[in-house]
Design a protein around this motif. Structure first.
Motif, PDB file in Angstrom:
ATOM      1  N   GLU A 195       2.131   3.026   4.098  1.00 25.43           N
ATOM      2  CA  GLU A 195       2.492   2.623   2.859  1.00 25.43           C
ATOM      3  C   GLU A 195       2.554   3.866   2.146  1.00 25.43           C
ATOM      4  O   GLU A 195       2.329   4.904   2.157  1.00 25.43           O
ATOM      5  CB  GLU A 195       1.326   1.784   2.150  1.00 25.43           C
ATOM      6  CG  GLU A 195       1.190   0.520   2.831  1.00 25.43           C
ATOM      7  CD  GLU A 195       0.139  -0.400   1.923  1.00 25.43           C
ATOM      8  OE1 GLU A 195      -0.317   0.059   0.921  1.00 25.43           O
ATOM      9  OE2 GLU A 195       0.190  -1.565   2.449  1.00 25.43           O
TER      10      GLU A 195
ATOM     11  N   ALA B  97       7.126   4.371  -3.865  1.00 25.00           N
ATOM     12  CA  ALA B  97       7.246   2.812  -4.271  1.00 25.00           C
ATOM     13  C   ALA B  97       7.345   2.374  -5.577  1.00 25.00           C
ATOM     14  O   ALA B  97       6.895   3.202  -6.530  1.00 25.00           O
ATOM     15  CB  ALA B  97       5.769   2.373  -3.699  1.00 25.00           C
TER      16      ALA B  97
ATOM     17  N   THR C 173       6.370  -1.010  -1.146  1.00 26.49           N
ATOM     18  CA  THR C 173       5.378  -0.269  -0.728  1.00 26.49           C
ATOM     19  C   THR C 173       5.500   0.206   0.654  1.00 26.49           C
ATOM     20  O   THR C 173       5.004   1.192   1.304  1.00 26.49           O
ATOM     21  CB  THR C 173       3.868  -0.832  -0.989  1.00 26.49           C
ATOM     22  OG1 THR C 173       4.235  -2.119  -0.231  1.00 26.49           O
ATOM     23  CG2 THR C 173       3.959  -1.015  -2.289  1.00 26.49           C
ATOM     24  N   ASN C 174       6.374  -0.410   1.730  1.00 21.37           N
ATOM     25  CA  ASN C 174       6.657  -0.287   2.937  1.00 21.37           C
ATOM     26  C   ASN C 174       7.732   0.790   3.112  1.00 21.37           C
ATOM     27  O   ASN C 174       8.106   1.248   4.190  1.00 21.37           O
ATOM     28  CB  ASN C 174       7.009  -1.459   3.674  1.00 21.37           C
ATOM     29  CG  ASN C 174       5.734  -2.386   3.621  1.00 21.37           C
ATOM     30  OD1 ASN C 174       4.627  -2.102   3.901  1.00 21.37           O
ATOM     31  ND2 ASN C 174       5.949  -3.602   3.168  1.00 21.37           N
TER      32      ASN C 174
END
Length: 713
Positions: free
Chosen positions: A615, A657, A686-687
């Motif tokens: 993340e 992110a 977030t990925n």
């Protein structure tokens, strides 16, 4: 554990390394070596391990997608195949189904006649006969004729032999005995029986599939053996698995026995990756657009489930093949697609490609043709010094010269107009394919997000989205190597089948017992194979399928079989499910008609480690200055006018992110470049996924997804 995914395309070989201990991911692209794909694979693996500072001997798995089998069928340079078949039936491969793509044309090419997989003089009749419906022997196999035929084929110097007898899917005793004789007389020749390759009803399709298997086998097996040996010499001790057309991985041993399962190995990985990314980000319905250097692979993925081609439509270059295939359309549209003016004065792009060598003019390798990549360079959408992280320096001057000499004078256009025209034509070609594979099948592309994959995908996908009416584009972390990434999320998978033709209404006790025994045999074979492949029992799953039809109907549909032992009530349930599936597929059903079981299928899956993405830390920045590399002019069409706009370049590795980048902007990374036009914006999940959407959608990545769903609903 260290795993490497390797996908060989027509222009580039893509690689991704995942170090699960250090939680590090490394990617690399290298030009494909089409004269011997294994050279590029080995060189890429060595360079990737060098960049990751990992000894090559520490790799645990190499997962491979290849175009070797596909290229053989395209180039028509497979093996010389000999065939033993039932007397009086040697012309099944020639007659086929008496079907034509163009019903009233007498000039169209029929590949099974103009370029037969087995020449007629190599199709030798053997006296033998089995009979339906149970495959009992009507005429014993004439072993003398088999021996004489083997001598003739040996004298003709065929490279592989197939044995295709009538009704062998019901009883393969004659095929087995004939193969024993072949191997006794000619041990070194490759020999395949139709019951081994595809034990299914329909003589022509079974014979064609077996012939295709033998046609590609020698070169595919040579490639696999060469790759295995090269890996061994390089010090690689990893297990090698190969992607199949079904989206499941296979061991090299199984791939060598049934190389026909590799015919769509290359695009399958990209579809798996798209489905995985959609599930990761909570976007259920995806249109995967994987644009490479030579072609574009387009697939519609509803509910994150890759669609399988109906067996009646499964074919490769006009030859039917009864093997499971992911539904993906490949068209000649890529960075190397050549732009030209045809004899009628029309502006065209593709399907012919400049490939990796000489490639587009900007590569500086002697290419003279204007290609899609040249257009992107001229319009400032590809920065020459950033291509493949600077490993390949592009020449804008060469691109300008190519377009001026091949297009401008004929079309009376400026260089920028011609370059923009190239992109419009190629994008429209892809949009037509998307519509053909969605609207034609009752799917509204406006309700789907587009996943931009391939080295050129993020450059074109926003224009595609505008054309088809979608308002959300997803760009995965490593778009240029999406197909290689998909190899890391694919499990080992095999299909085991057995024909059993019985009506499902009022079954006898003997019929129910026979079906149960058939299923147990298939499950045992599947379980044994996966255990041999090193899969632990707890990681093995089985899907049981009944392929059914109405009595007298031409083709079957797949129906899931409920768990447990089959009983009369279970068979009735299967028949009911068939009616429902028929209604969904065709828009109508006939509940009063008798449903007939044709084939039992067990799909066995051995679960392997999947991909995990770290993340990103939260940034929540607007046009983050720390990620800006520089600002450069780029061409966009605004209100119908060509305009050069100051466009910042962002380093994707420095985006965090929930950062938002407003267009016009270009986001640069080693394996691809993402174009964000003036009226669009990009944000980061977030990925690490980029969500590109119209500026009317506000907020971060989660809001992009939520507002996309609100719009389509």
């Amino acid at each position: 554990m260290i795993r490497i995914g390797v996908d060989v395309g027509g222009t580039f070989t893509d690689l991704i390394l995942v170090d699960e201990v250090k939680q590090k991911i490394h990617v690399y692209k290298i030009p494909s070596t089409l004269e011997d794909q294994s050279i590029g694979v080995i060189n890429g693996i060595k360079k990737l391990c060098e960049n990751a500072e990992i000894p090559i001997s520490e790799i645990d798995y190499i997962l491979h997608g290849t175009t070797v089998a596909t290229n053989i069928t395209i180039e028509n340079n497979g093996a010389t195949v000999g065939m033993l078949t039932t007397k009086n039936y040697r012309d099944i491969l020639h007659l086929a189904r008496h079907k034509k793509v163009e019903n009233f044309s007498i000039q169209q090419d029929l590949p099974w006649q103009s370029n037969p997989l087995v020449l007629r003089r190599h199709r030798l009749p053997i006296l033998e006969k089995l009979a339906a419906p149970d495959g009992h022997i009507r005429t014993e196999l004439n072993e003398k004729e088999v021996r004489e035929a083997v001598l003739k084929l040996k004298e003709a110097k065929v490279e592989s032999i197939i044995i295709c007898f009538l009704f062998s899917f019901l009883n393969d005793v004659h095929e087995k005995r004939a193969k024993e004789i072949v191997k006794e007389m000619w041990p070194e020749v490759q020999c395949f029986t139709s019951a081994e390759v595809v034990p299914q009803m329909r003589e022509y399709e079974r014979f064609s599939t077996t012939a295709m298997n033998a046609y590609v086998a020698p070169k595919v097996n040579h490639y696999i053996d060469n790759l295995v040996n090269s890996l061994d010499v390089a010090g690689v001790k990893a297990e090698l698995h190969i992607m199949q057309s079904s989206g499941g991985m296979s061991t090299t041993e199984m791939a060598a026995v049934r190389p026909v399962t590799l015919l769509k190995s290359d695009p399958a990985g990209g579809v798996l990756a798209a489905a995985w990314w959609g599930e990761l980000e909570g976007v259920n319905d995806i249109i995967s657009v994987d644009i490479g250097g030579t072609s574009a692979d387009i697939s519609i993925i509803p509910n994150n489930m890759p669609k399988m081609i109906n067996p009646r439509d499964a074919e490769v270059n006009g030859y039917p093949v009864l093997v499971p295939m992911i539904d993906v359309e490949t068209i000649g549209a890529g960075g190397g697609s050549i732009a030209y003016v045809d004899t009628g004065g029309a502006f065209r792009v593709g399907p012919k490609s400049a490939g990796a060598n000489p490639g587009p003019a900007c590569y500086g390798l002697g290419g003279k043709d204007a290609c899609v990549t040249d257009a992107n360079v001229i319009l400032g959408r590809l920065d020459p010094e950033q291509f493949l992280g600077g490993d390949i320096q592009l020449s804008r001057e060469s691109s300008v010269k190519a377009i001026e000499e091949t297009l401008c004078s004929q079309l009376n256009m400026s260089v920028e107009e011609a370059a923009l025209g190239i992109l419009k034509v190629i994008n429209n070609n892809m949009a037509l394919s998307i519509r053909a594979n969605s609207v034609r099948k009752g799917i509204d592309p406006r309700e789907y997000a587009i996943l931009a994959a391939g080295g050129a995908g993020p450059l074109h996908s926003v224009d595609l989205a505008e054309t088809v009416g979608s308002n959300l584009v997803m760009v995965p972390n490593y778009p240029g190597i999406t197909a290689a990434t998909g190899l890391l999320v694919g499990d080992l998978k095999y299909d085991f089948i057995k024909s059993r033709i019985v009506p499902l209404s009022q079954p006898t006790t003997e019929t129910i017992s026979t079906i149960n025994n058939d299923l147990q045999e298939l499950i045992h074979s599947a379980h044994t194979q996966l255990m041999q492949d090193g899969i632990q029992p707890e990681d093995i799953s089985m899907e049981r399928i009944a392929e059914c039809r109405y009595v007298g109907q031409g083709f079957e549909l797949r129906v899931p079989i409920p768990e447990g032992q089959l009983e009369e009530a279970t068979l009735s349930m299967i028949a009911g499910r068939f009616h429902d599936i028929h209604l969904i597929e065709y828009g109508h059903s006939f509940p009063e008609n008798t449903v007939e079981l044709i084939t039992l299928r067990v799909i066995s899956t051995g679960q392997t480690p999947t991909l995990k993405l770290p993340e990103l830390a939260s940034g929540e920045r607007m046009n983050p200055e720390k990620a800006v590399m520089y600002v450069r002019e780029t061409v966009f069409e605004v209100d119908g006018e060509i305009r050069w706009l100051q466009t910042p370049r962002y380093d994707r590795t420095k985006l965090l992110a929930n950062d938002i980048v407003m267009g016009p902007a270009i986001i640069v990374q080693r394996d691809s470049t993402t174009l964000v036009p003036p009226e669009w914006q990009a944000t980061v999940s977030t990925n690490g996924t980029l969500f590109v959407a119209p500026k009317v959608i506000q907020g971060g990545a989660a809001q992009h997804v939520n507002q996309f769903f609100l719009k389509v609903r």
